[in-house]
Design an enzyme around this catalytic site. Structure first.
Site, PDB file in Angstrom:
ATOM      1  N   CYS A   1       0.902  -1.152   0.000  1.00 29.63           N
ATOM      2  CA  CYS A   1       0.000   0.000   0.000  1.00 29.63           C
ATOM      3  C   CYS A   1       0.938   1.198   0.000  1.00 29.63           C
ATOM      4  CB  CYS A   1      -0.898   0.016   1.236  1.00 29.63           C
ATOM      5  SG  CYS A   1      -1.861   1.536   1.388  1.00 29.63           S
TER       6      CYS A   1
ATOM      7  N   SER B   1      -1.412   1.878   4.732  1.00 28.50           N
ATOM      8  CA  SER B   1      -1.154   0.525   5.216  1.00 28.50           C
ATOM      9  C   SER B   1      -2.336  -0.389   4.935  1.00 28.50           C
ATOM     10  CB  SER B   1      -0.851   0.562   6.712  1.00 28.50           C
ATOM     11  OG  SER B   1      -1.895   1.254   7.387  1.00 28.50           O
ATOM     12  N   CYS B   2      -3.074  -0.151   3.828  1.00 28.71           N
ATOM     13  CA  CYS B   2      -4.221  -0.995   3.479  1.00 28.71           C
ATOM     14  C   CYS B   2      -3.726  -2.434   3.325  1.00 28.71           C
ATOM     15  CB  CYS B   2      -4.875  -0.517   2.185  1.00 28.71           C
ATOM     16  SG  CYS B   2      -5.614   1.118   2.356  1.00 28.71           S
TER      17      CYS B   2
END
Lengths: 199, 199
Positions: free
Chosen positions: A104, A108-109
């Site tokens: 990501c 922080s996906c």
């Protein structure tokens, strides 16, 4: 940075969280039970062992694998791994000529439903920047060498769409059942920074 | 970035101890964001937009490249530092989103924070019975410090509120050997005007 300074920062943040939580409780916007339940979910119920089960099933159940690659969200729901943030799930398959890596670049996906919360390096600036710029170099840091003939695909996750890598089934695992196979599957192999080692 | 960033990544990978967040407070902050999302106070992309603005990843935001580099630097370094700073960014984004959505106000939150602030323990440098000397300095208003006790030694008789003390002086200590040997005088003196006798 001294540990005193960092402990002080931790304490300050902790106090701010307490203030926020108690304000929201007072306003009836959250309930302690729901917060405890979620923390328990992060700690004990979400984690790469879920993704490992998915991978092992895909390796042993061709019809499931097809559904998984066609509509990841639905196939995961079938196994009880429902979307957590309303995201779509796309499963990308590694094969002898193709290696996939997820990142990501924005924040922080991460595919929480199958892998849990992201590891610290996944959130770090160097990984997020370098995985896009020099994925082969990053893979080397993880001890993963990708030969020049293999195509590397980098997938940038976001709020609406998350990826999980379906790693290659290792050689020498032909006689293993799904439960035993799941034991072989690591978190990193489903992020795509490493391969599944032979048993 | 380049070499040093990759070296940093190598260290992060090596030192990854599986900690997914800084501490319990950080987990609760994540839970709060999740819980309010579940109640549909906002959509997940809205949250990601807020959070990623805090991270300010270079390559995503065209404005102020200097501040972007600075912000990004906070998600660098060792694992503990990244998890701690991540929690701070998460919390800051959370507070902003809740204020924007009208769920909380900055004033409510700072009042709550102030109420939870641990009380500073009063400075109790002098124990009961401690020998002290009155400093020869001009007291700040509205305090008074009689000239005839400055530089004289006494004994802490009682600790009072606001870091003040009742200090007992023998009459002879103040007035000299001609004063009656059994008499004494008591003055209320703030901590800042006293020093330990043997310093």
């Amino acid at each position: 940075m001294s540990s005193d300074a960092s402990d002080g920062a931790d304490a300050k943040t902790a106090l701010r969280v307490r203030a926020l939580e108690s304000l929201l409780l007072e306003k009836g916007l959250i309930e302690t039970d729901a917060i405890e339940e979620l923390v328990d979910m992060f700690e004990n119920r979400l984690g790469p062992w879920n993704g490992a089960k998915v991978v092992a099933r895909a390796w042993t159940d061709p019809a499931f694998k097809q559904r998984l690659l066609q509509d990841g969200t639905a196939a995961l729901a079938e196994m009880g791994f429902d979307t957590i943030q309303g995201e779509e799930m796309v499963i990308v398959e590694n094969s002898p000529g193709v290696h996939n890596v997820i990142v990501c670049t924005l924040c922080s996906c991460f595919p929480w439903a199958v892998l849990g919360l992201p590891p610290v390096w996944y959130k770090s600036a160097p990984y997020r920047a370098e995985a896009a710029r020099d994925p082969r170099g990053v893979l080397r840091e993880f001890g993963t060498e990708i030969d020049g003939d293999t195509e590397v695909r980098v997938w940038d996750s976001n709020a609406e769409l998350r990826y999980m890598v379906l790693p290659e089934r290792p050689a020498g695992s032909d006689n293993m059942d799904a439960a035993a196979l799941a034991e072989l599957v690591t978190r990193d192999s489903m992020i795509g920074v490493s391969k599944v080692a032979p048993p | 970035m380049g070499k040093s960033a990759t070296g940093e990544l190598a260290r992060l990978i090596r030192e990854d101890d599986g900690a997914l967040y800084a501490d319990d407070a950080a987990a609760r902050a994540i839970a709060i964001v999740m819980n309010l999302f579940h109640q549909e106070h906002y959509a997940w992309p809205q949250w990601v937009d807020k959070f990623s603005a805090e991270i300010d990843a270079p390559g995503h935001f065209r404005h102020s490249p200097d501040s972007a580099e600075q912000a990004e630097a906070v998600l660098s370094g060792d694992a503990k530092r990244i998890n701690r700073n991540y929690a701070e960014l998460w919390l800051a984004a959370c507070e902003k989103l809740l204020h924007e959505e009208g769920l909380t106000t900055p004033a409510e939150l700072s009042a709550k924070l102030a109420a939870l602030q641990p009380e500073q323990p009063p400075v109790r440098a002098f124990a009961l019975g401690a020998r002290v000397i009155v400093r020869d300095i001009e007291p700040s208003e509205p305090d008074h410090l009689p000239l005839f006790i400055r530089g004289k030694a006494g004994t802490v008789e009682r600790q009072l509120g606001g870091t003040k003390y009742n200090v007992r002086f023998t009459a002879q200590a103040i007035w000299g050997a001609e004063a009656p040997g059994r008499d004494s005088l008591y003055f209320t003196i703030a901590h800042e005007y006293l020093s330990p006798e043997n310093s």
